[in-house]
Design a protein around this motif. Sequence first.
Motif, PDB file in Angstrom:
ATOM      1  N   TYR A  44     -36.407 -20.692   7.975  1.00 34.19           N
ATOM      2  CA  TYR A  44     -37.166 -21.479   7.006  1.00 34.19           C
ATOM      3  C   TYR A  44     -36.844 -21.045   5.572  1.00 34.19           C
ATOM      4  CZ  TYR A  44     -41.109 -23.651   4.611  1.00 34.19           C
ATOM      5  OH  TYR A  44     -41.882 -24.398   3.762  1.00 34.19           O
ATOM      6  N   GLU A  45     -36.631 -19.772   5.393  1.00 32.26           N
ATOM      7  CA  GLU A  45     -36.314 -19.263   4.062  1.00 32.26           C
ATOM      8  C   GLU A  45     -34.887 -19.604   3.643  1.00 32.26           C
ATOM      9  OE1 GLU A  45     -38.379 -17.347   1.901  1.00 32.26           O
ATOM     10  OE2 GLU A  45     -39.937 -18.027   3.283  1.00 32.26           O
ATOM     11  N   ASN A  46     -33.966 -19.636   4.602  1.00 29.94           N
ATOM     12  CA  ASN A  46     -32.543 -19.709   4.271  1.00 29.94           C
ATOM     13  C   ASN A  46     -31.900 -21.076   4.446  1.00 29.94           C
ATOM     14  OD1 ASN A  46     -32.669 -16.966   3.767  1.00 29.94           O
ATOM     15  ND2 ASN A  46     -31.832 -16.380   5.747  1.00 29.94           N
ATOM     16  N   TYR A  53     -34.028 -27.031   9.448  1.00 26.76           N
ATOM     17  CA  TYR A  53     -34.129 -25.567   9.368  1.00 26.76           C
ATOM     18  C   TYR A  53     -33.479 -24.864  10.562  1.00 26.76           C
ATOM     19  CZ  TYR A  53     -37.713 -26.894   5.968  1.00 26.76           C
ATOM     20  OH  TYR A  53     -38.388 -27.469   4.928  1.00 26.76           O
ATOM     21  N   TRP A 182     -46.873 -22.746   7.463  1.00 27.89           N
ATOM     22  CA  TRP A 182     -47.329 -21.357   7.402  1.00 27.89           C
ATOM     23  C   TRP A 182     -48.843 -21.226   7.581  1.00 27.89           C
ATOM     24  CZ3 TRP A 182     -44.878 -16.944   7.949  1.00 27.89           C
ATOM     25  CH2 TRP A 182     -43.487 -16.924   7.762  1.00 27.89           C
ATOM     26  N   ILE A 247     -40.765 -11.401   5.136  1.00 28.46           N
ATOM     27  CA  ILE A 247     -41.080 -12.818   4.910  1.00 28.46           C
ATOM     28  C   ILE A 247     -42.500 -13.118   5.372  1.00 28.46           C
ATOM     29  CG2 ILE A 247     -40.516 -15.185   5.601  1.00 28.46           C
ATOM     30  CD1 ILE A 247     -37.563 -14.203   5.845  1.00 28.46           C
ATOM     31  N   LYS A 250     -45.112 -11.639   3.030  1.00 25.74           N
ATOM     32  CA  LYS A 250     -45.187 -12.398   1.777  1.00 25.74           C
ATOM     33  C   LYS A 250     -45.891 -13.740   1.978  1.00 25.74           C
ATOM     34  CE  LYS A 250     -41.624 -14.708   0.462  1.00 25.74           C
ATOM     35  NZ  LYS A 250     -40.266 -15.110  -0.009  1.00 25.74           N
ATOM     36  N   ARG A 251     -45.506 -14.469   2.997  1.00 26.11           N
ATOM     37  CA  ARG A 251     -46.027 -15.814   3.216  1.00 26.11           C
ATOM     38  C   ARG A 251     -47.490 -15.807   3.671  1.00 26.11           C
ATOM     39  NH1 ARG A 251     -43.352 -20.393   1.310  1.00 26.11           N
ATOM     40  NH2 ARG A 251     -41.111 -20.045   1.411  1.00 26.11           N
TER      41      ARG A 251
END
Length: 257
Positions: A44-46, A53, A182, A247, A250-251
């Motif tokens: 999801y981040e990259n 995704y 999230w 990740i 943080k999320r």
Amino acid sequence: MLIDRFLTFLDVEKKEPSLSYLNELIHAHQTKVRWETLSKFIDYENLSPADAYLPSMDSYIDRIINKGVGGTCYTLARGFHLLLSELGFDVNYLFMEPNHLCLRVDLEGEPYYVDVGYSAPLFKAYPMFESFEVVAPAETFTYTVMESKILVERNPGPTKTLNPEPVSWSEIEAHIKGTYDWKDGFAFQSLKLFGYLDGVPVSLRNHELRIFKESGFEDQVLNPEEVMGWVRKFDVNEEFYKKAVSIFVKRKNVKPY
């Protein structure tokens, strides 16, 4: 070459399609490829929503082999679909409400239910339109064929409804994108690893370990050093795990595990 690498990892030879070969592949995949949420965070981040995704098949198989991870149902079903298709099986995607992807394999006119992405005790293909029940240390899995639908019940766990008719990948992509939530997404609630270690089902969820024994659950709360010890037992790359942790922290705005 890609499929050869996958088969080498599974320790399965290339053969002609048959039910016995299909079951051999399913058993190898279930015991060697991890169900986990770590890669979902990282993807999801990259990666791009244009790709739902999801990593390329090269990247997916590379990290199965070199990172020790697999994914949730969407990545696992897509990867196994590719493998079966390249080996000459007649394979299609099936969708289970709500939000689960599995496969249908047709052999000699008989449709079979194949599911390698449910972290369920399913080590072979099952005739699509025959009810069955599997009782295992982790759960009881009940598949009930009814006149208008197929119910899939897990105890403990959810009940879902399987549509036995194939669906296209384009139909599935919208469902996949919807899982990247999230706040409420199932896979985004915890750092989870599930797999078979020496034949024993083991789950690591955040800092909580559960070993599914014939006599019942064995639960442990782990300290950070113990968590990493179990990550190594799962053969998961430590840096990959730590990246997923960062990740998640943080999320979700939580303390590190």
